[in-house]
Design a protein around this motif. Structure first.
Motif, PDB file in Angstrom:
ATOM      1  N   THR A 181     -15.023  -8.386   2.493  1.00 42.61           N
ATOM      2  CA  THR A 181     -14.315  -6.853   2.231  1.00 42.61           C
ATOM      3  C   THR A 181     -12.937  -6.996   2.731  1.00 42.61           C
ATOM      4  O   THR A 181     -12.460  -7.717   3.234  1.00 42.61           O
ATOM      5  CB  THR A 181     -15.421  -5.766   3.026  1.00 42.61           C
ATOM      6  OG1 THR A 181     -14.793  -4.595   3.184  1.00 42.61           O
ATOM      7  CG2 THR A 181     -15.338  -6.339   4.662  1.00 42.61           C
ATOM      8  N   SER A 182     -12.461  -5.911   2.757  1.00 42.74           N
ATOM      9  CA  SER A 182     -11.033  -5.604   3.396  1.00 42.74           C
ATOM     10  C   SER A 182     -11.091  -4.054   4.315  1.00 42.74           C
ATOM     11  O   SER A 182     -11.844  -3.171   3.800  1.00 42.74           O
ATOM     12  CB  SER A 182      -9.999  -5.166   2.285  1.00 42.74           C
ATOM     13  OG  SER A 182      -9.930  -6.538   1.468  1.00 42.74           O
ATOM     14  N   HIS A 194      -5.326   3.417   4.650  1.00 39.86           N
ATOM     15  CA  HIS A 194      -4.775   4.035   3.254  1.00 39.86           C
ATOM     16  C   HIS A 194      -3.358   4.527   3.482  1.00 39.86           C
ATOM     17  O   HIS A 194      -2.917   5.831   3.579  1.00 39.86           O
ATOM     18  CB  HIS A 194      -5.692   5.275   2.730  1.00 39.86           C
ATOM     19  CG  HIS A 194      -6.789   4.644   1.984  1.00 39.86           C
ATOM     20  ND1 HIS A 194      -6.563   4.137   0.792  1.00 39.86           N
ATOM     21  CD2 HIS A 194      -8.276   4.615   2.254  1.00 39.86           C
ATOM     22  CE1 HIS A 194      -7.843   3.670   0.216  1.00 39.86           C
ATOM     23  NE2 HIS A 194      -8.867   3.981   1.346  1.00 39.86           N
ATOM     24  N   SER A 250       0.712  -1.226  -0.088  1.00 39.28           N
ATOM     25  CA  SER A 250       0.049   0.092  -0.088  1.00 39.28           C
ATOM     26  C   SER A 250       0.823   1.165  -0.001  1.00 39.28           C
ATOM     27  O   SER A 250       0.576   2.291  -0.579  1.00 39.28           O
ATOM     28  CB  SER A 250      -0.976  -0.030   1.079  1.00 39.28           C
ATOM     29  OG  SER A 250      -1.579   0.970   1.326  1.00 39.28           O
ATOM     30  N   ALA A 308     -13.633  -1.555   2.077  1.00 37.25           N
ATOM     31  CA  ALA A 308     -13.407  -1.779   0.534  1.00 37.25           C
ATOM     32  C   ALA A 308     -14.884  -2.433   0.081  1.00 37.25           C
ATOM     33  O   ALA A 308     -15.307  -3.405   0.833  1.00 37.25           O
ATOM     34  CB  ALA A 308     -12.417  -2.668   0.097  1.00 37.25           C
ATOM     35  N   THR A 309     -15.499  -2.017  -0.928  1.00 39.69           N
ATOM     36  CA  THR A 309     -16.729  -2.587  -1.529  1.00 39.69           C
ATOM     37  C   THR A 309     -16.329  -3.451  -2.712  1.00 39.69           C
ATOM     38  O   THR A 309     -17.332  -3.859  -3.265  1.00 39.69           O
ATOM     39  CB  THR A 309     -17.503  -1.198  -1.873  1.00 39.69           C
ATOM     40  OG1 THR A 309     -16.722  -0.385  -2.737  1.00 39.69           O
ATOM     41  CG2 THR A 309     -18.110  -0.471  -0.413  1.00 39.69           C
ATOM     42  N   SER A 310     -15.209  -3.672  -2.919  1.00 35.55           N
ATOM     43  CA  SER A 310     -14.915  -4.551  -4.306  1.00 35.55           C
ATOM     44  C   SER A 310     -15.531  -5.848  -4.102  1.00 35.55           C
ATOM     45  O   SER A 310     -15.502  -6.534  -3.027  1.00 35.55           O
ATOM     46  CB  SER A 310     -13.537  -4.651  -4.513  1.00 35.55           C
ATOM     47  OG  SER A 310     -12.894  -3.646  -4.692  1.00 35.55           O
ATOM     48  N   SER A 337      -4.520  -3.023   2.338  1.00 35.93           N
ATOM     49  CA  SER A 337      -4.739  -2.847   0.998  1.00 35.93           C
ATOM     50  C   SER A 337      -6.315  -3.476   0.834  1.00 35.93           C
ATOM     51  O   SER A 337      -6.737  -4.022   1.286  1.00 35.93           O
ATOM     52  CB  SER A 337      -3.802  -3.549  -0.146  1.00 35.93           C
ATOM     53  OG  SER A 337      -2.688  -3.029   0.092  1.00 35.93           O
ATOM     54  N   ASP A 338      -6.898  -3.071  -0.549  1.00 28.70           N
ATOM     55  CA  ASP A 338      -8.045  -3.782  -0.999  1.00 28.70           C
ATOM     56  C   ASP A 338      -7.721  -5.075  -1.379  1.00 28.70           C
ATOM     57  O   ASP A 338      -7.293  -5.061  -2.600  1.00 28.70           O
ATOM     58  CB  ASP A 338      -8.982  -2.886  -1.923  1.00 28.70           C
ATOM     59  CG  ASP A 338     -10.242  -3.628  -2.356  1.00 28.70           C
ATOM     60  OD1 ASP A 338     -10.451  -4.645  -2.033  1.00 28.70           O
ATOM     61  OD2 ASP A 338     -10.947  -2.839  -3.254  1.00 28.70           O
ATOM     62  N   GLN A 339      -7.729  -6.210  -0.642  1.00 30.66           N
ATOM     63  CA  GLN A 339      -7.091  -7.374  -1.153  1.00 30.66           C
ATOM     64  C   GLN A 339      -7.824  -8.144  -2.003  1.00 30.66           C
ATOM     65  O   GLN A 339      -7.346  -9.093  -2.569  1.00 30.66           O
ATOM     66  CB  GLN A 339      -6.760  -8.074   0.152  1.00 30.66           C
ATOM     67  CG  GLN A 339      -5.681  -7.548   1.219  1.00 30.66           C
ATOM     68  CD  GLN A 339      -5.001  -8.383   1.948  1.00 30.66           C
ATOM     69  OE1 GLN A 339      -5.639  -8.828   3.215  1.00 30.66           O
ATOM     70  NE2 GLN A 339      -4.035  -8.653   2.012  1.00 30.66           N
ATOM     71  N   TYR A 340      -9.137  -7.807  -2.320  1.00 26.27           N
ATOM     72  CA  TYR A 340      -9.823  -8.373  -3.191  1.00 26.27           C
ATOM     73  C   TYR A 340      -9.300  -8.045  -4.723  1.00 26.27           C
ATOM     74  O   TYR A 340      -9.413  -9.097  -5.522  1.00 26.27           O
ATOM     75  CB  TYR A 340     -11.304  -7.736  -3.361  1.00 26.27           C
ATOM     76  CG  TYR A 340     -12.384  -8.262  -4.187  1.00 26.27           C
ATOM     77  CD1 TYR A 340     -13.011  -9.374  -3.799  1.00 26.27           C
ATOM     78  CD2 TYR A 340     -12.575  -7.921  -5.819  1.00 26.27           C
ATOM     79  CE1 TYR A 340     -14.144  -9.946  -4.798  1.00 26.27           C
ATOM     80  CE2 TYR A 340     -13.246  -8.261  -6.691  1.00 26.27           C
ATOM     81  CZ  TYR A 340     -14.055  -9.361  -6.131  1.00 26.27           C
ATOM     82  OH  TYR A 340     -15.021  -9.975  -7.045  1.00 26.27           O
ATOM     83  N   VAL A 395      -9.454  -1.322   4.664  1.00 28.78           N
ATOM     84  CA  VAL A 395      -8.314  -0.537   4.049  1.00 28.78           C
ATOM     85  C   VAL A 395      -7.690   0.544   5.090  1.00 28.78           C
ATOM     86  O   VAL A 395      -8.438   1.468   5.516  1.00 28.78           O
ATOM     87  CB  VAL A 395      -8.905  -0.021   2.953  1.00 28.78           C
ATOM     88  CG1 VAL A 395      -7.666   0.474   2.276  1.00 28.78           C
ATOM     89  CG2 VAL A 395      -9.679  -0.988   1.813  1.00 28.78           C
TER      90      VAL A 395
END
Lengths: 369, 358
Positions: free
Chosen positions: B275-276, B280, B53, B323-325, B259-262, B278
């Motif tokens: 989710t992750s 930043h 990150s 995270a929303t990925s 991080s957004d691990q997705y 995050v």
């Protein structure tokens, strides 16, 4: 004994480390070329940086720590034992020394002395456990010391986190209470100033470099000049012969291990009393294992270990410049490993060559007689 | 010294003759562009989490701000003086600003920043240095972790939830405290199984996916169906376990960290990544460089001591969050609960603990 100092003998003694170093550098060169770097440029960068005053001081500082750790390992090698537990003896010695040392203030020199005694005693006590297991239950000290490394590491984590720690606002580090100034050992920069060397940013050599030197003499004296040292070497060379000649093997095991632990406990004292002034989460790991390599490279000889410690220190420090040139620092670990492996092989080759020479000399003597 | 020097000289002479190869080193940059130095701690790049990150922030600055960058890292088992030396080398080589990633750099930053008062330094995860040229960049990990706890409690069917921390240090216990508080506030009866991959001084817990996998498997075997791994590179073990457990008929959700691990997970792992949380670090690194390029500094008063300045990243300034990925929060209809909790934390209605309850 006069042969020991003949030109041929000296040449042979120097041949092994020399060949090892050349081989080591050769292997590192291959590693560098595989990663598309120029060995020539790399070694030059390391040499240029490593021979600056600040780097040489750092080499001595790292070397002093390695030296004490390696002496601790070598003591047990001499007795035919293998103390892999130096790592945790160092750690616990330092942790308790930091904790107890911060509890009170004493006159400067006395305070330092008390801390050293604590570190040494704790190291010796932690080494007593595997010795006891070996003597009473026949447990191999190799296995028990490895296991005690894990236990010691967990124990130090628990003690630091739950009992010895002092939190600093805003910091995520965990540290023991800082040692009072009376326990600090000043560096030797002022001495260097006197001989015309100017101050460098990282500070001077640790004051306790002298402790390392003193322990080197002590090691040499104990091993070569005392009855105890003779018994130690005798049990190392042949336990049966030693016990027949009246050496108590159990006593030797316990004493050798405890003495080794006592040395080990002191290994990080130059750093702790000279720089960090506390035991923190950032306490360095792995010194005990490096000590094993250095003791092997130095062939358990006080002078040999000193050179080996400085060599390891030099490689480590000089490699710090490499990342700025886009080369991984870890190349120095390859160098150290390659030098060590080549050294072990080279010593063996030289030893065999020497035997052949001796046999020939004997044969000649037989013919002429 | 005499011997080692001799050995080295001889050896270098031999090898240089034998192995002279073309120089492959970059020439020193003579332009007056901003040169940013970034120092990783042990582990360094490639954890797809905390360190990566920080690196992402550096790369962004490289692209958008046209700065020159250089990264260094501490070697495993290296001396404390190594961190110091590497920061000093960066400063001597003219790198400015210099960003140290990780709290173990604190002593070294303090020392080197004193030596180079004209160089700007920043340290991530530490706010103990009171120097005018040091920016402390810290995070409210407990706030983001609280939201992860809310999401976990909502997503769990069994009411058994797992937390895998990298190393049992106060920093990671902040994640634990927030997470457990979030779970408990959402579902009183739920239990959280808390495990750490390693104990200090052993820092391998941030890079030991095999061990994390064993721990995760133990949790799923005991019935846990949501596992939050705040363990840097070890998180991989948690994700792998979820794929295997789900294939064996025990569906498990995972929650990533930092991080957004997705985005870096495999296709199979994505199916189970709820989710992750995050953190930043990338934003903090970019902010720092961007401020420097504009001739400003990141120097908010952090309120932890006189002269300690920098920036605290929290929910309010989007420094931490979920995270929303993958869109699972929406699909499972738990996004609303998460957003409600976030709003309450921002306004101070919910105060999230930073140390685990005894």
């Amino acid at each position: 004994m006069s042969r020991r100092f003949s030109p041929q003998s000296i040449a042979l003694t120097l041949a092994a480390p020399l060949v090892a170093a050349v081989f080591g550098l050769g292997i590192s060169s291959i590693a560098l070329m595989i990663t598309h770097n120029s060995p020539l440029e790399t070694f030059r960068a390391m040499w240029d940086y490593g021979t600056q005053v600040g780097s040489l001081i750092e080499m001595v500082n790292l070397g002093a720590v390695y030296y004490i750790a390696a002496l601790a390992v070598a003591l047990t090698f001499k007795a035919g034992l293998f103390n892999i537990g130096v790592e945790s003896q160092i750690r616990l010695g330092a942790l308790f020394a930091a904790w107890i040392g911060a509890m009170f203030t004493l006159p400067p020199v006395l305070h330092v002395f008390v801390i050293l005694v604590v570190a040494s005693l704790v190291g010796a006590m932690w080494a007593f456990l595997p010795a006891l297991l070996k003597v009473k239950r026949g447990v191999s000290e190799v296995i028990s010391t490895i296991m005690l490394n894990s236990i010691g590491s967990a124990l130090s984590a628990y003690l630091l986190a739950d009992h010895f720690q002092q939190l600093v606002a805003g910091s995520n580090n965990v540290t023991t209470k800082p040692l009072p100034q009376s326990a600090w050992v000043p560096d030797l920069m002022s001495w260097l100033n006197r001989v015309g060397i100017k101050d460098v940013p990282g500070g001077g050599p640790y004051g306790l470099v002298f402790l390392a030197v003193a322990l080197g003499f002590l090691y040499s004296f104990i091993v070569n000049r005392t009855r105890f040292g003779f018994d130690l070497r005798a049990s190392g060379a042949s336990p049966t012969a030693a016990s027949v000649s009246g050496v108590n093997p159990k006593r030797m095991i316990i004493l050798a291990m405890m003495l080794s632990g006592a040395f080990a406990g002191l290994a990080m004292m130059p750093v702790m009393l000279g720089e960090s002034h506390a035991y923190t989460l950032g306490f360095r790991g792995g010194v005990g294992f490096t000590g094993i390599a250095i003791a092997l490279l130095g062939r358990n000889n006080a002078v040999g270990i000193a050179f080996s410690s400085l060599l390891f220190g030099f490689l480590e420090v000089s490699a710090r410049i490499l990342e700025l040139n886009g080369i991984a620092t870890e190349i120095y670990i390859i160098m150290q490993g390659a030098i060590l492996l080549s050294a072990v092989a080279a010593y063996e080759v030289v030893r065999r060559y020497r035997e052949t020479l001796n046999a020939r000399a004997l044969a000649r003597a037989g013919v002429t007689a | 010294m005499r011997l080692s020097k001799r050995v080295l000289t001889a050896a270098i002479a031999v090898t240089t003759v034998a192995l002279a190869a073309p120089a492959a080193m970059a020439p020193a940059n003579a332009k007056t562009t901003v040169k940013v130095g970034l120092a990783f701690d042990i582990g360094g790049r490639g954890d797809k989490s905390f360190n990566d990150s920080a690196y992402a922030g550096l790369v962004k600055a490289q692209k958008l701000l046209k700065v020159v960058t250089k990264t260094v890292s501490a070697t495993a088992g290296g001396a404390a003086t190594e961190r110091e030396d590497k920061l000093r080398l960066l400063a001597q080589a003219g790198y400015n600003p210099i960003i140290a990633v990780g709290f173990l750099y604190a002593d070294s930053v303090k020392k080197v920043a004193t030596e180079f008062p004209k160089t700007r330094f920043a340290i991530i995860d530490d706010a103990s240095i009171a120097l005018p040229n040091v920016s402390s960049l810290v995070f409210a990990e407990e706030q983001g972790s609280y939201l992860a706890g809310v999401a976990a409690a909502k997503a769990s069917k069994s009411g058994k939830i797992g937390y895998i921390g990298g190393v049992r240090i106060p920093l990671l216990q902040k994640f634990e405290a927030g997470f457990v508080a979030g779970v408990k506030a959402t579902r009183k009866s739920a239990t959280v199984d808390v495990k750490y991959v390693s104990e200090p001084p052993d820092f391998t817990g941030f890079a030991d996916p095999a061990k994390a996998k064993v721990i995760a498997k133990g949790m799923t075997d005991a019935g846990a169906d949501v596992i939050y791994s705040a363990a840097g590179g070890s998180g991989k073990g948690n994700f792998e376990n979820a794929t295997e457990a789900s294939a064996a008929g025990k569906p498990v959700w995972t929650i990533g960290v930092d991080s957004d691990q997705y985005l870096t997970a495999s296709a199979a792992e994505k199916k189970h990544m709820l989710t992750s949380m995050v953190k930043h670090v990338d934003v903090a690194v970019f902010d720092m460089i961007s401020a420097f390029v504009k001739g400003k500094k990141v120097a908010d008063n952090l309120g932890v001591g006189a002269g300690i300045t920098g920036r605290r990243y929290n929910l309010k300034n989007n420094g931490v969050g979920l995270a929303t990925s993958g869109g699972y929060l929406k699909k499972l209809k738990i996004a609303a609960a998460v957003n409600a909790a976030a709003a309450k934390i921002k306004t101070g209605v919910i105060k999230v603990p930073t140390v685990p309850a005894a």
